[in-house]
Motif scaffolding. Structure first.
Motif, PDB file in Angstrom:
ATOM      1  N   GLU A  63       0.826  -1.204   0.000  1.00 12.00           N
ATOM      2  CA  GLU A  63       0.000   0.000   0.000  1.00 12.00           C
ATOM      3  C   GLU A  63       0.867   1.263   0.000  1.00 12.00           C
ATOM      4  N   VAL A  64       1.981   1.223   0.732  1.00  8.39           N
ATOM      5  CA  VAL A  64       2.847   2.390   0.841  1.00  8.39           C
ATOM      6  C   VAL A  64       3.912   2.408  -0.234  1.00  8.39           C
ATOM      7  N   MET A  65       4.406   1.224  -0.594  1.00  7.04           N
ATOM      8  CA  MET A  65       5.498   1.143  -1.572  1.00  7.04           C
ATOM      9  C   MET A  65       5.131   1.830  -2.901  1.00  7.04           C
ATOM     10  N   LYS A  66       3.847   1.763  -3.267  1.00 10.11           N
ATOM     11  CA  LYS A  66       3.415   2.332  -4.535  1.00 10.11           C
ATOM     12  C   LYS A  66       3.169   3.839  -4.427  1.00 10.11           C
ATOM     13  N   SER A  67       3.178   4.354  -3.229  1.00  6.91           N
ATOM     14  CA  SER A  67       2.801   5.751  -3.035  1.00  6.91           C
ATOM     15  C   SER A  67       3.897   6.721  -3.432  1.00  6.91           C
ATOM     16  N   LEU A  68       3.446   7.854  -3.973  1.00  6.70           N
ATOM     17  CA  LEU A  68       4.403   8.899  -4.330  1.00  6.70           C
ATOM     18  C   LEU A  68       4.808   9.700  -3.095  1.00  6.70           C
ATOM     19  N   SER A  69       3.942   9.714  -2.084  1.00  2.85           N
ATOM     20  CA  SER A  69       4.226  10.463  -0.862  1.00  2.85           C
ATOM     21  C   SER A  69       4.032   9.561   0.349  1.00  2.85           C
ATOM     22  N   PRO A  70       5.013   8.709   0.644  1.00  5.73           N
ATOM     23  CA  PRO A  70       4.857   7.724   1.720  1.00  5.73           C
ATOM     24  C   PRO A  70       4.582   8.333   3.089  1.00  5.73           C
ATOM     25  N   GLY A  71       5.200   9.498   3.347  1.00  2.00           N
ATOM     26  CA  GLY A  71       4.981  10.138   4.653  1.00  2.00           C
ATOM     27  C   GLY A  71       3.524  10.459   4.883  1.00  2.00           C
ATOM     28  N   GLN A  72       2.876  11.013   3.833  1.00  4.59           N
ATOM     29  CA  GLN A  72       1.461  11.355   3.943  1.00  4.59           C
ATOM     30  C   GLN A  72       0.610  10.095   4.101  1.00  4.59           C
ATOM     31  N   VAL A  73       0.980   9.051   3.378  1.00  2.00           N
ATOM     32  CA  VAL A  73       0.223   7.800   3.465  1.00  2.00           C
ATOM     33  C   VAL A  73       0.360   7.194   4.865  1.00  2.00           C
ATOM     34  N   PHE A  74       1.542   7.322   5.463  1.00  2.00           N
ATOM     35  CA  PHE A  74       1.754   6.797   6.823  1.00  2.00           C
ATOM     36  C   PHE A  74       0.803   7.501   7.802  1.00  2.00           C
ATOM     37  N   ILE A  75       0.696   8.832   7.672  1.00  2.00           N
ATOM     38  CA  ILE A  75      -0.209   9.591   8.552  1.00  2.00           C
ATOM     39  C   ILE A  75      -1.654   9.172   8.289  1.00  2.00           C
ATOM     40  N   LYS A  76      -1.966   8.905   7.005  1.00  2.00           N
ATOM     41  CA  LYS A  76      -3.320   8.455   6.649  1.00  2.00           C
ATOM     42  C   LYS A  76      -3.621   7.114   7.324  1.00  2.00           C
ATOM     43  N   ILE A  77      -2.619   6.216   7.323  1.00  2.00           N
ATOM     44  CA  ILE A  77      -2.801   4.896   7.961  1.00  2.00           C
ATOM     45  C   ILE A  77      -3.037   5.062   9.459  1.00  2.00           C
ATOM     46  N   VAL A  78      -2.226   5.919  10.095  1.00  2.00           N
ATOM     47  CA  VAL A  78      -2.383   6.165  11.541  1.00  2.00           C
ATOM     48  C   VAL A  78      -3.786   6.709  11.799  1.00  2.00           C
ATOM     49  N   ASN A  79      -4.221   7.640  10.958  1.00  2.00           N
ATOM     50  CA  ASN A  79      -5.558   8.223  11.110  1.00  2.00           C
ATOM     51  C   ASN A  79      -6.646   7.155  10.981  1.00  2.00           C
ATOM     52  N   GLN A  80      -6.536   6.312   9.940  1.00  2.00           N
ATOM     53  CA  GLN A  80      -7.542   5.262   9.715  1.00  2.00           C
ATOM     54  C   GLN A  80      -7.592   4.259  10.867  1.00  2.00           C
ATOM     55  N   GLU A  81      -6.418   3.915  11.389  1.00  2.00           N
ATOM     56  CA  GLU A  81      -6.382   2.953  12.500  1.00  2.00           C
ATOM     57  C   GLU A  81      -6.919   3.561  13.797  1.00  2.00           C
ATOM     58  N   LEU A  82      -6.696   4.877  13.980  1.00  2.00           N
ATOM     59  CA  LEU A  82      -7.278   5.564  15.149  1.00  2.00           C
ATOM     60  C   LEU A  82      -8.799   5.521  15.058  1.00  2.00           C
ATOM     61  N   VAL A  83      -9.317   5.796  13.860  1.00  2.44           N
ATOM     62  CA  VAL A  83     -10.775   5.763  13.630  1.00  2.44           C
ATOM     63  C   VAL A  83     -11.301   4.367  13.930  1.00  2.44           C
ATOM     64  N   HIS A  84     -10.609   3.359  13.397  1.00  2.00           N
ATOM     65  CA  HIS A  84     -11.034   1.968  13.590  1.00  2.00           C
ATOM     66  C   HIS A  84     -11.018   1.585  15.075  1.00  2.00           C
ATOM     67  N   MET A  85      -9.978   2.036  15.776  1.00  2.00           N
ATOM     68  CA  MET A  85      -9.840   1.722  17.204  1.00  2.00           C
ATOM     69  C   MET A  85     -11.014   2.293  18.008  1.00  2.00           C
ATOM     70  N   MET A  86     -11.545   3.450  17.550  1.00  2.00           N
ATOM     71  CA  MET A  86     -12.636   4.091  18.297  1.00  2.00           C
ATOM     72  C   MET A  86     -14.020   3.707  17.782  1.00  2.00           C
ATOM     73  N   GLY A  87     -14.059   2.900  16.698  1.00  2.00           N
ATOM     74  CA  GLY A  87     -15.368   2.392  16.276  1.00  2.00           C
ATOM     75  C   GLY A  87     -15.835   2.722  14.882  1.00  2.00           C
ATOM     76  N   ASP A  88     -14.962   3.206  14.002  1.00  2.00           N
ATOM     77  CA  ASP A  88     -15.259   3.466  12.587  1.00  2.00           C
ATOM     78  C   ASP A  88     -16.269   4.586  12.322  1.00  2.00           C
ATOM     79  N   ALA A  89     -17.469   4.513  12.873  1.00  2.00           N
ATOM     80  CA  ALA A  89     -18.475   5.551  12.576  1.00  2.00           C
ATOM     81  C   ALA A  89     -19.322   5.821  13.810  1.00  2.00           C
ATOM     82  N   ASN A  90     -20.063   6.926  13.768  1.00  2.00           N
ATOM     83  CA  ASN A  90     -20.961   7.240  14.875  1.00  2.00           C
ATOM     84  C   ASN A  90     -22.073   6.200  14.943  1.00  2.00           C
ATOM     85  N   ASP A  91     -22.340   5.708  16.133  1.00  2.00           N
ATOM     86  CA  ASP A  91     -23.379   4.706  16.349  1.00  2.00           C
ATOM     87  C   ASP A  91     -24.551   5.395  17.046  1.00  2.00           C
ATOM     88  N   ALA A  92     -25.584   5.728  16.285  1.00  2.00           N
ATOM     89  CA  ALA A  92     -26.721   6.478  16.838  1.00  2.00           C
ATOM     90  C   ALA A  92     -27.605   5.594  17.714  1.00  2.00           C
TER      91      ALA A  92
END
Length: 463
Positions: A63-92
């Motif tokens: 996923e990262v090897m193909k990226s033109l901007s690996p640093g940005q992709v790394f931050i994106k991964i951290v962001n996505q995993e933080l979201v996943h850790m807290m539950g992906d979406a709002n649960d009404a």
């Protein structure tokens, strides 16, 4: 909330943004920093371990090897995993049942359960347009029953009284019957809290749950207890089929460990987050927005929603029409801008939700400088006559002395307000002319560098 974590993560993630390619070696140090930042934020160890493993696995993959901007992709991964850790979406809340939908509140004493019942009633009434009835099944604390009655009156909810002589199941059944009679959409039942989890407490709430079969069983927990909050929630969840968690006192928690641990440890979603003592300080929990704020990327969506709810649109329209007619922006208008900003939680509350402004928000919050300045500037304008507010150019030396004496300030403070007004006046003129928004942004940029607003921050603005 999350101030410490945001600061640590921003520093550590900066180290990878310039990398040409991400490898296990060059992200090792950053991952170690991220791990330490999460542990310092009081995130539970199993949660941290799982998070780091997932980020590492994705970061050194294709996923990262193909990226033109690996640093940005790394931050994106951290962001996505933080979201996943807290539950992906709002649960009404699942309230689409035959009315009344019954919501049972559980939690330890001191977690803010009764206050949360009031806040939730207000939220459902104002934002979901529900008719809400509340009652207290806390037969051990007469003060809690009285407190809920007062809160119900404040937020406009129906209230069914109870007494310490009654059985909690009888109180709940009576409230549900009353709700049917009054055609209420939702019944919220407050329960007794204890200082610690004990068998007697669990048996009582289990019996209550079995008797009324609520559609939602929410566990209210104090965010400031960190990973203990997640562990307590798990103990409750083992005894009671919880449907979600409400995190309270999150505004007083600079670490954020509870928000990041609860979902992973209990498997239950955080449905709401309490960010203050006022009855409107309860917000739905959006993992993506929270993750964005943790990484210093702001939360503009929440700011816009808050502005739509809290700002006076009629006043904003009136000002816009006034400016279009070529009438100047006077000190009455500046005062109005200050008051609108206060509705959005003051300078710190607003900056915290703007991308890249987290550090400034922290500074504003720590010293309270910007908000103290706002209050001071308001006092100065209030000390002026109506004529002076409308025509600031008449304010000469003797008038300044009088205004300073009346507001308990100094003449340089008066001069600062007048300078601030002149800058805002210029900006509003640009806004009402051709290319309005572009000109306004240019004006704001100038003010940012020109010591325009208290603390060197952003000026008030009209949403």
């Amino acid at each position: 909330m999350f101030d410490n974590l945001t600061e640590r993560l921003s520093t550590s993630l900066r180290n990878v943004t310039g990398k040409a390619r991400l490898t296990e070696d060059n992200i090792k140090e950053t991952l170690r920093e991220v791990r330490m930042a999460l542990l310092e934020a009081d995130v539970a160890l199993p949660v941290v371990k799982d998070f780091i493993d997932k980020v590492k696995e994705r970061a050194v993959g294709q996923e990262v090897m193909k990226s033109l901007s690996p640093g940005q992709v790394f931050i994106k991964i951290v962001n996505q995993e933080l979201v996943h850790m807290m539950g992906d979406a709002n649960d009404a809340l699942k309230l689409n049942v035959q009315p009344p939908a019954v919501v049972l509140m559980a939690g330890l004493q001191g977690a803010g359960k009764t206050t949360t019942v009031g806040k939730l009633a207000k939220y459902l009434k104002e934002r979901e347009k529900k008719k809400v009835l509340v009652t207290s099944a806390d037969i051990y604390r007469p003060a809690a029953i009285k407190q809920l009655e007062t809160l119900a009156g404040d937020v406009g909810a129906l209230f069914v009284s109870s007494s310490t002589e009654e059985n909690p199941v009888d109180i709940a059944n009576r409230a549900i019957a009353e709700a049917r009679k009054l055609h209420a959409d939702v019944v919220i039942i407050d329960t007794a809290g204890r200082l610690a989890i004990d068998e007697e407490m669990m048996n009582e709430i289990k019996a209550l749950h079995a008797a009324i079969k609520p559609v939602e069983t929410l566990f209210v927990v104090d965010a400031m207890t960190g990973q203990d909050a997640a562990n307590t929630a798990k103990a409750f969840n083992d005894a009671l089929p919880l449907t979600g968690v409400v995190l309270t006192k999150a505004d007083g928690d600079a670490r954020g460990g509870a928000a990041l641990s609860v979902r992973h440890i209990t498997g239950k979603p955080i449905k709401f987050i309490g960010m203050g003592e006022k009855t409107d300080a309860l917000e739905p929990f959006y993992p993506d927005r929270i993750a964005s704020r943790i990484l210093g990327m702001g939360d503009v969506l929440s700011l816009v929603e808050e502005a739509e709810r809290k700002l006076d649109k009629d006043k904003a329209d009136k000002l816009a029409k006034k400016l279009k007619k070529g009438k100047g922006f006077d000190l009455e208008d500046l005062l109005e801008q200050f008051q609108q900003m206060k509705k959005l939680g003051g300078m710190a509350g607003m900056l915290d939700k703007l991308p890249g402004m987290g550090g400034m928000a922290q500074m504003a919050q720590q010293g309270g400088v910007a908000d103290k300045e706002l209050t001071k500037m308001e006092a100065i304008i209030y000390s002026m006559t109506a004529h002076e507010r409308r025509f600031p150019d008449v304010i000469n030396g003797s008038r300044k002395k009088r205004i300073a004496a009346g507001s308990g300030t100094q003449i340089p403070d008066i001069n600062r307000v007048l300078k601030q007004h002149k800058q805002m006046q210029k900006m509003m003129k640009k806004l009402s002319g051709k290319g309005g928004m572009k000109n306004m942004m240019r004006g704001m940029k100038g003010m940012m560098g020109g010591g325009g607003f208290p603390g060197g921050g952003m000026p008030p603005f009209k949403m």
